[in-house]
Design a protein around this motif. Structure first.
Motif, PDB file in Angstrom:
ATOM      1  N   PHE A   1       5.800  -4.804  16.713  1.00  0.00           N
ATOM      2  CA  PHE A   1       6.411  -5.319  15.493  1.00  0.00           C
ATOM      3  C   PHE A   1       5.352  -5.917  14.575  1.00  0.00           C
ATOM      4  O   PHE A   1       5.375  -5.700  13.369  1.00  0.00           O
ATOM      5  CB  PHE A   1       7.479  -6.371  15.841  1.00  0.00           C
ATOM      6  N   THR A   2       4.403  -6.656  15.155  1.00  0.00           N
ATOM      7  CA  THR A   2       3.326  -7.263  14.365  1.00  0.00           C
ATOM      8  C   THR A   2       2.487  -6.179  13.689  1.00  0.00           C
ATOM      9  O   THR A   2       2.144  -6.294  12.511  1.00  0.00           O
ATOM     10  CB  THR A   2       2.440  -8.148  15.262  1.00  0.00           C
ATOM     11  N   ASP A   3       2.185  -5.109  14.431  1.00  0.00           N
ATOM     12  CA  ASP A   3       1.417  -4.003  13.852  1.00  0.00           C
ATOM     13  C   ASP A   3       2.179  -3.367  12.690  1.00  0.00           C
ATOM     14  O   ASP A   3       1.601  -3.074  11.641  1.00  0.00           O
ATOM     15  CB  ASP A   3       1.098  -2.940  14.917  1.00  0.00           C
ATOM     16  N   LYS A   4       3.476  -3.157  12.880  1.00  0.00           N
ATOM     17  CA  LYS A   4       4.288  -2.565  11.816  1.00  0.00           C
ATOM     18  C   LYS A   4       4.339  -3.491  10.598  1.00  0.00           C
ATOM     19  O   LYS A   4       4.281  -3.039   9.455  1.00  0.00           O
ATOM     20  CB  LYS A   4       5.708  -2.292  12.316  1.00  0.00           C
ATOM     21  N   LEU A   5       4.439  -4.789  10.856  1.00  0.00           N
ATOM     22  CA  LEU A   5       4.485  -5.762   9.768  1.00  0.00           C
ATOM     23  C   LEU A   5       3.166  -5.771   9.003  1.00  0.00           C
ATOM     24  O   LEU A   5       3.160  -5.810   7.766  1.00  0.00           O
ATOM     25  CB  LEU A   5       4.795  -7.151  10.334  1.00  0.00           C
ATOM     26  N   LYS A   6       2.042  -5.701   9.717  1.00  0.00           N
ATOM     27  CA  LYS A   6       0.730  -5.646   9.060  1.00  0.00           C
ATOM     28  C   LYS A   6       0.617  -4.387   8.215  1.00  0.00           C
ATOM     29  O   LYS A   6       0.128  -4.432   7.082  1.00  0.00           O
ATOM     30  CB  LYS A   6      -0.395  -5.672  10.103  1.00  0.00           C
ATOM     31  N   HIS A   7       1.053  -3.257   8.775  1.00  0.00           N
ATOM     32  CA  HIS A   7       0.994  -1.994   8.036  1.00  0.00           C
ATOM     33  C   HIS A   7       1.854  -2.079   6.775  1.00  0.00           C
ATOM     34  O   HIS A   7       1.451  -1.630   5.700  1.00  0.00           O
ATOM     35  CB  HIS A   7       1.454  -0.837   8.922  1.00  0.00           C
ATOM     36  N   SER A   8       3.040  -2.669   6.914  1.00  0.00           N
ATOM     37  CA  SER A   8       3.937  -2.820   5.775  1.00  0.00           C
ATOM     38  C   SER A   8       3.297  -3.708   4.705  1.00  0.00           C
ATOM     39  O   SER A   8       3.377  -3.406   3.516  1.00  0.00           O
ATOM     40  CB  SER A   8       5.266  -3.421   6.231  1.00  0.00           C
ATOM     41  N   ALA A   9       2.648  -4.790   5.133  1.00  0.00           N
ATOM     42  CA  ALA A   9       1.985  -5.687   4.174  1.00  0.00           C
ATOM     43  C   ALA A   9       0.849  -4.960   3.461  1.00  0.00           C
ATOM     44  O   ALA A   9       0.672  -5.101   2.243  1.00  0.00           O
ATOM     45  CB  ALA A   9       1.461  -6.930   4.891  1.00  0.00           C
ATOM     46  N   GLU A  10       0.063  -4.167   4.205  1.00  0.00           N
ATOM     47  CA  GLU A  10      -1.022  -3.408   3.584  1.00  0.00           C
ATOM     48  C   GLU A  10      -0.468  -2.405   2.579  1.00  0.00           C
ATOM     49  O   GLU A  10      -1.006  -2.248   1.486  1.00  0.00           O
ATOM     50  CB  GLU A  10      -1.837  -2.689   4.659  1.00  0.00           C
TER      51      GLU A  10
ATOM     52  N   ASP B   1       2.396  -2.636   1.001  1.00  0.00           N
ATOM     53  CA  ASP B   1       2.897  -3.403  -0.140  1.00  0.00           C
ATOM     54  C   ASP B   1       1.754  -3.806  -1.067  1.00  0.00           C
ATOM     55  O   ASP B   1       1.887  -3.728  -2.290  1.00  0.00           O
ATOM     56  CB  ASP B   1       3.655  -4.651   0.330  1.00  0.00           C
ATOM     57  N   ASN B   2       0.640  -4.253  -0.481  1.00  0.00           N
ATOM     58  CA  ASN B   2      -0.513  -4.653  -1.297  1.00  0.00           C
ATOM     59  C   ASN B   2      -1.060  -3.465  -2.081  1.00  0.00           C
ATOM     60  O   ASN B   2      -1.404  -3.594  -3.258  1.00  0.00           O
ATOM     61  CB  ASN B   2      -1.617  -5.257  -0.424  1.00  0.00           C
ATOM     62  N   LEU B   3      -1.139  -2.315  -1.430  1.00  0.00           N
ATOM     63  CA  LEU B   3      -1.628  -1.110  -2.101  1.00  0.00           C
ATOM     64  C   LEU B   3      -0.681  -0.719  -3.236  1.00  0.00           C
ATOM     65  O   LEU B   3      -1.125  -0.398  -4.345  1.00  0.00           O
ATOM     66  CB  LEU B   3      -1.769   0.032  -1.093  1.00  0.00           C
ATOM     67  N   GLN B   4       0.628  -0.764  -2.961  1.00  0.00           N
ATOM     68  CA  GLN B   4       1.603  -0.439  -3.999  1.00  0.00           C
ATOM     69  C   GLN B   4       1.512  -1.432  -5.160  1.00  0.00           C
ATOM     70  O   GLN B   4       1.598  -1.045  -6.322  1.00  0.00           O
ATOM     71  CB  GLN B   4       3.020  -0.439  -3.412  1.00  0.00           C
ATOM     72  N   TYR B   5       1.316  -2.711  -4.838  1.00  0.00           N
ATOM     73  CA  TYR B   5       1.213  -3.730  -5.880  1.00  0.00           C
ATOM     74  C   TYR B   5       0.000  -3.469  -6.767  1.00  0.00           C
ATOM     75  O   TYR B   5       0.104  -3.514  -7.992  1.00  0.00           O
ATOM     76  CB  TYR B   5       1.126  -5.130  -5.249  1.00  0.00           C
ATOM     77  N   SER B   6      -1.152  -3.167  -6.143  1.00  0.00           N
ATOM     78  CA  SER B   6      -2.342  -2.916  -6.955  1.00  0.00           C
ATOM     79  C   SER B   6      -2.170  -1.648  -7.790  1.00  0.00           C
ATOM     80  O   SER B   6      -2.606  -1.591  -8.935  1.00  0.00           O
ATOM     81  CB  SER B   6      -3.595  -2.834  -6.080  1.00  0.00           C
ATOM     82  N   THR B   7      -1.496  -0.635  -7.223  1.00  0.00           N
ATOM     83  CA  THR B   7      -1.234   0.593  -7.981  1.00  0.00           C
ATOM     84  C   THR B   7      -0.319   0.295  -9.169  1.00  0.00           C
ATOM     85  O   THR B   7      -0.569   0.760 -10.289  1.00  0.00           O
ATOM     86  CB  THR B   7      -0.585   1.653  -7.068  1.00  0.00           C
ATOM     87  N   ILE B   8       0.716  -0.488  -8.931  1.00  0.00           N
ATOM     88  CA  ILE B   8       1.644  -0.862 -10.009  1.00  0.00           C
ATOM     89  C   ILE B   8       0.907  -1.657 -11.083  1.00  0.00           C
ATOM     90  O   ILE B   8       1.115  -1.435 -12.283  1.00  0.00           O
ATOM     91  CB  ILE B   8       2.847  -1.658  -9.441  1.00  0.00           C
ATOM     92  N   GLU B   9       0.031  -2.575 -10.657  1.00  0.00           N
ATOM     93  CA  GLU B   9      -0.748  -3.359 -11.618  1.00  0.00           C
ATOM     94  C   GLU B   9      -1.625  -2.456 -12.475  1.00  0.00           C
ATOM     95  O   GLU B   9      -1.689  -2.610 -13.694  1.00  0.00           O
ATOM     96  CB  GLU B   9      -1.614  -4.397 -10.889  1.00  0.00           C
ATOM     97  N   SER B  10      -2.328  -1.513 -11.831  1.00  0.00           N
ATOM     98  CA  SER B  10      -3.210  -0.632 -12.608  1.00  0.00           C
ATOM     99  C   SER B  10      -2.387   0.271 -13.521  1.00  0.00           C
ATOM    100  O   SER B  10      -2.785   0.534 -14.661  1.00  0.00           O
ATOM    101  CB  SER B  10      -4.121   0.184 -11.694  1.00  0.00           C
ATOM    102  N   LEU B  11      -1.224   0.758 -13.038  1.00  0.00           N
ATOM    103  CA  LEU B  11      -0.354   1.559 -13.899  1.00  0.00           C
ATOM    104  C   LEU B  11       0.180   0.726 -15.065  1.00  0.00           C
ATOM    105  O   LEU B  11       0.280   1.221 -16.196  1.00  0.00           O
ATOM    106  CB  LEU B  11       0.815   2.143 -13.100  1.00  0.00           C
TER     107      LEU B  11
END
Length: 192
Positions: A101-110, A112-122
């Motif tokens: 679960f912790t691994d999945k949560l870390k992957h989800s956070a990563e 989310d961060n990637l999506q956030y930076s993509t949204i910011e650049s867009l």
């Protein structure tokens, strides 16, 4: 921890029961030996002998009761040990599940961060395009006004060249200046 505490208590009770059984067995053996020595050494009266035999019988009953208690304590200790092993197995499985679960949560956070930076650049690209669109729109309006002015000026020039214009050269120049002023006023009003 509660199970470990219970296991420890049962282990202590088991040791205590073992000690008591051993003590009772030692007492019974000692008493039996004493009785056998007394019987061999001197014949005693029947009442004393019966009392001693009753003591031995009671000690044997006590020893049997202690052995039963020891067996129950051992069975309880065994049951608790099995429960402890089951709990340890369950805890191991929970740790594995927690790790997954912790691994999945870390992957989800990563992600989310990637999506956030993509949204910011867009978002930045969109803002830049909107600004450029505004600049182009203003430039287009300006070009349309200038084109309109040039068409009117061209029309006046053609009228002047063809001799169709009714007024003088000065009137024609004033008309061109009036058109140019009207275009400038329109541009100023559009910018405000």
């Amino acid at each position: 921890e509660k199970i470990n505490s219970q296991v420890s208590q049962h282990e202590m009770q088991l040791l205590s029961a073992k000690d008591q059984c051993q003590f009772a067995a030692d007492q019974a053996a000692h008493e039996l030996l004493r009785l056998q020595q007394m019987k061999a050494a001197a014949p005693q009266d029947a009442a004393a002998m019966a009392a001693e035999e009753e003591k031995v019988r009671l000690l044997r009953e006590q020893l049997a009761g202690r052995r039963e208690a020891l067996a129950r304590s051992q069975a309880d200790g065994h049951d608790l040990e099995m429960q402890k092993q089951d709990m340890n197995l369950e805890m191991t499985q929970l740790h594995k599940t927690s790790g997954n679960f912790t691994d999945k949560l870390k992957h989800s956070a990563e992600t989310d961060n990637l999506q956030y930076s993509t949204i910011e650049s867009l978002g930045g690209a969109i803002r830049k395009l909107e600004h450029e669109t505004e600049v182009l729109t203003v430039g287009l309006h300006e070009a349309e006004r200038i084109g309109e002015f040039l068409n009117k000026e061209h029309s006046l020039m053609r009228q002047q060249v063809e001799g169709v214009y009714q007024g003088s050269l000065r009137d024609w120049a004033a008309e061109v200046l009036r058109l140019k002023t009207a275009v400038e006023i329109q541009r100023y009003n559009d910018e405000s």
